[in-house]
Design a protein around this motif. Structure first.
Motif, PDB file in Angstrom:
ATOM      1  N   ALA A  26       0.831  -1.209   0.000  1.00 13.15           N
ATOM      2  CA  ALA A  26       0.000   0.000   0.000  1.00 13.15           C
ATOM      3  C   ALA A  26       0.864   1.257   0.000  1.00 13.15           C
ATOM      4  O   ALA A  26       0.590   2.230  -0.706  1.00 13.15           O
ATOM      5  CB  ALA A  26      -0.936   0.008   1.214  1.00 13.15           C
ATOM      6  N   LYS A  27       1.938   1.222   0.821  1.00 10.59           N
ATOM      7  CA  LYS A  27       2.829   2.377   0.842  1.00 10.59           C
ATOM      8  C   LYS A  27       3.539   2.554  -0.496  1.00 10.59           C
ATOM      9  O   LYS A  27       3.766   3.672  -0.949  1.00 10.59           O
ATOM     10  CB  LYS A  27       3.856   2.224   1.951  1.00 10.59           C
ATOM     11  CG  LYS A  27       3.259   2.359   3.346  1.00 10.59           C
ATOM     12  CD  LYS A  27       4.323   2.213   4.403  1.00 10.59           C
ATOM     13  CE  LYS A  27       3.726   2.367   5.809  1.00 10.59           C
ATOM     14  NZ  LYS A  27       4.747   2.189   6.865  1.00 10.59           N
ATOM     15  N   GLY A  28       3.874   1.402  -1.130  1.00 15.07           N
ATOM     16  CA  GLY A  28       4.512   1.490  -2.436  1.00 15.07           C
ATOM     17  C   GLY A  28       3.599   2.127  -3.464  1.00 15.07           C
ATOM     18  O   GLY A  28       4.021   2.953  -4.274  1.00 15.07           O
ATOM     19  N   VAL A  29       2.346   1.714  -3.433  1.00 10.84           N
ATOM     20  CA  VAL A  29       1.361   2.304  -4.351  1.00 10.84           C
ATOM     21  C   VAL A  29       1.218   3.802  -4.075  1.00 10.84           C
ATOM     22  O   VAL A  29       1.148   4.616  -4.998  1.00 10.84           O
ATOM     23  CB  VAL A  29      -0.002   1.587  -4.206  1.00 10.84           C
ATOM     24  CG1 VAL A  29      -1.077   2.340  -4.992  1.00 10.84           C
ATOM     25  CG2 VAL A  29       0.098   0.153  -4.705  1.00 10.84           C
ATOM     26  N   GLN A  30       1.192   4.146  -2.788  1.00  8.55           N
ATOM     27  CA  GLN A  30       1.058   5.558  -2.425  1.00  8.55           C
ATOM     28  C   GLN A  30       2.247   6.371  -2.918  1.00  8.55           C
ATOM     29  O   GLN A  30       2.097   7.477  -3.449  1.00  8.55           O
ATOM     30  CB  GLN A  30       0.919   5.680  -0.907  1.00  8.55           C
ATOM     31  CG  GLN A  30       0.647   7.093  -0.435  1.00  8.55           C
ATOM     32  CD  GLN A  30       0.493   7.165   1.064  1.00  8.55           C
ATOM     33  OE1 GLN A  30       0.790   6.209   1.794  1.00  8.55           O
ATOM     34  NE2 GLN A  30       0.038   8.307   1.550  1.00  8.55           N
ATOM     35  N   ARG A  31       3.467   5.784  -2.728  1.00  9.71           N
ATOM     36  CA  ARG A  31       4.669   6.491  -3.193  1.00  9.71           C
ATOM     37  C   ARG A  31       4.668   6.626  -4.714  1.00  9.71           C
ATOM     38  O   ARG A  31       5.068   7.645  -5.267  1.00  9.71           O
ATOM     39  CB  ARG A  31       5.924   5.762  -2.728  1.00  9.71           C
ATOM     40  CG  ARG A  31       6.223   5.912  -1.243  1.00  9.71           C
ATOM     41  CD  ARG A  31       7.640   5.478  -0.944  1.00  9.71           C
ATOM     42  NE  ARG A  31       7.850   4.077  -1.242  1.00  9.71           N
ATOM     43  CZ  ARG A  31       7.656   3.086  -0.363  1.00  9.71           C
ATOM     44  NH1 ARG A  31       7.235   3.358   0.861  1.00  9.71           N
ATOM     45  NH2 ARG A  31       7.865   1.841  -0.705  1.00  9.71           N
ATOM     46  N   ARG A  35       4.818  10.015  -6.683  1.00  7.31           N
ATOM     47  CA  ARG A  35       5.857  10.289  -7.674  1.00  7.31           C
ATOM     48  C   ARG A  35       5.240  10.636  -9.036  1.00  7.31           C
ATOM     49  O   ARG A  35       5.707  11.520  -9.745  1.00  7.31           O
ATOM     50  CB  ARG A  35       6.776   9.081  -7.808  1.00  7.31           C
ATOM     51  CG  ARG A  35       7.962   9.315  -8.743  1.00  7.31           C
ATOM     52  CD  ARG A  35       9.039   8.258  -8.587  1.00  7.31           C
ATOM     53  NE  ARG A  35       8.510   6.931  -8.852  1.00  7.31           N
ATOM     54  CZ  ARG A  35       8.330   5.998  -7.923  1.00  7.31           C
ATOM     55  NH1 ARG A  35       8.637   6.263  -6.649  1.00  7.31           N
ATOM     56  NH2 ARG A  35       7.849   4.802  -8.240  1.00  7.31           N
ATOM     57  N   ARG A  36       4.186   9.914  -9.376  1.00  9.44           N
ATOM     58  CA  ARG A  36       3.494  10.184 -10.634  1.00  9.44           C
ATOM     59  C   ARG A  36       2.889  11.585 -10.625  1.00  9.44           C
ATOM     60  O   ARG A  36       2.955  12.315 -11.622  1.00  9.44           O
ATOM     61  CB  ARG A  36       2.392   9.145 -10.837  1.00  9.44           C
ATOM     62  CG  ARG A  36       1.668   9.264 -12.174  1.00  9.44           C
ATOM     63  CD  ARG A  36       0.596   8.216 -12.267  1.00  9.44           C
ATOM     64  NE  ARG A  36      -0.145   8.329 -13.512  1.00  9.44           N
ATOM     65  CZ  ARG A  36      -1.257   7.673 -13.801  1.00  9.44           C
ATOM     66  NH1 ARG A  36      -1.761   6.835 -12.887  1.00  9.44           N
ATOM     67  NH2 ARG A  36      -1.860   7.825 -14.951  1.00  9.44           N
ATOM     68  N   ARG A  37       2.317  11.974  -9.483  1.00 10.10           N
ATOM     69  CA  ARG A  37       1.751  13.307  -9.367  1.00 10.10           C
ATOM     70  C   ARG A  37       2.832  14.371  -9.520  1.00 10.10           C
ATOM     71  O   ARG A  37       2.653  15.373 -10.216  1.00 10.10           O
ATOM     72  CB  ARG A  37       1.059  13.457  -8.006  1.00 10.10           C
ATOM     73  CG  ARG A  37       0.321  14.778  -7.824  1.00 10.10           C
ATOM     74  CD  ARG A  37      -0.272  14.876  -6.435  1.00 10.10           C
ATOM     75  NE  ARG A  37       0.782  15.014  -5.443  1.00 10.10           N
ATOM     76  CZ  ARG A  37       1.365  16.178  -5.139  1.00 10.10           C
ATOM     77  NH1 ARG A  37       0.999  17.287  -5.762  1.00 10.10           N
ATOM     78  NH2 ARG A  37       2.311  16.232  -4.240  1.00 10.10           N
ATOM     79  N   ARG A  38       4.005  14.147  -8.854  1.00  6.09           N
ATOM     80  CA  ARG A  38       5.105  15.114  -8.970  1.00  6.09           C
ATOM     81  C   ARG A  38       5.639  15.189 -10.401  1.00  6.09           C
ATOM     82  O   ARG A  38       5.976  16.262 -10.896  1.00  6.09           O
ATOM     83  CB  ARG A  38       6.235  14.747  -8.009  1.00  6.09           C
ATOM     84  CG  ARG A  38       5.903  14.980  -6.539  1.00  6.09           C
ATOM     85  CD  ARG A  38       7.173  15.021  -5.702  1.00  6.09           C
ATOM     86  NE  ARG A  38       7.966  13.806  -5.858  1.00  6.09           N
ATOM     87  CZ  ARG A  38       7.868  12.747  -5.060  1.00  6.09           C
ATOM     88  NH1 ARG A  38       6.997  12.756  -4.052  1.00  6.09           N
ATOM     89  NH2 ARG A  38       8.622  11.688  -5.259  1.00  6.09           N
TER      90      ARG A  38
END
Length: 236
Positions: A26-31, A35-38
């Protein structure tokens, strides 16, 4: 269903490692989402920064073209102040004397600048064309400044006393020729006498004489000569 609960009851300790795995996933997906947003933000920033930089460069280019053309026009206007004003020419004869090197240099620079100025100024958005035109305009302004400074320094010092007196008489006669309060005959007579005074001393440019003649009512050289001007008739 009972079997599932029996299994879960027997292997309850698996909850902890599985929770860690799920939590890590879940944390990986969040990161990844962050990152995709940035990355999207950075991509938009670069995209719009490039647009802004392009617009700024175009604006700067337009400003440079306008400044260069303005300098060209202003230099030509300063030259025409002499070219179209007989009195200024008589006071600064070097400005139209093609025997003087500084005058020749100015007129050469003037032709070069005119040749490099396109009818459609958008053609100057080509950097190489603009650079050549800008350099030519700078040379034109420099050459004019040099010629004007020398003309103001020397004024009529190269003329003899008799020639200066003739020039002074011509200036007074040209003032009459350019006076709308004088009659057509008086203006024509004064103009002819002024040109005779200047013969062999100073040659007025065609543009100067054309400007004077346009301001004099009637066509020069036509009609009867004024009574006080018989001495100026070609056959006199």
């Amino acid at each position: 269903m009972d079997g599932f609960w029996d299994f879960l009851g027997s292997y309850w300790w698996l909850v902890f490692p599985l929770s860690a795995v799920v939590g890590g996933w879940a944390k990986g997906v969040q990161r990844w989402d962050e990152r995709r947003r940035r990355d999207k933000i950075e991509m938009y920033r670069i995209k719009y920064a490039d647009r802004a930089a392009t617009a700024e460069a175009e604006e700067a280019l337009t400003s440079e073209i306008e400044r260069t053309v303005a300098v060209h026009d202003e230099t030509v206007r300063r030259w025409l102040d002499y070219e179209l004003d007989a009195t200024k020419i008589l006071e600064h004869p070097l400005m139209t004397d093609m025997r003087e090197q500084v005058t020749v240099d100015f007129h050469r620079a003037r032709r070069d600048a005119e040749d490099l100025r396109p009818d459609d100024l958008d053609e100057l958005r080509d950097r190489r064309r603009l650079d050549r035109y800008r350099d030519a305009v700078r040379e034109l302004r420099t050459r004019f400044d040099v010629a004007e400074a020398e003309a103001r320094r020397r004024r009529t010092s190269s003329l003899t006393d008799d020639e200066r007196r003739a020039v002074d008489r011509a200036k007074k006669l040209l003032a009459i020729a350019d006076d709308p309060a004088a009659s057509t005959a008086e203006r024509q007579s004064a103009y002819r006498r002024a040109t005779k005074e200047l013969e062999g001393i100073i040659v007025l440019p065609d543009a100067t004489t054309a400007a004077i003649e346009q301001r004099i009512a009637g066509a020069l050289g036509t009609g009867p000569y004024p009574d006080d001007d018989h001495r100026d008739r070609p056959d006199a």
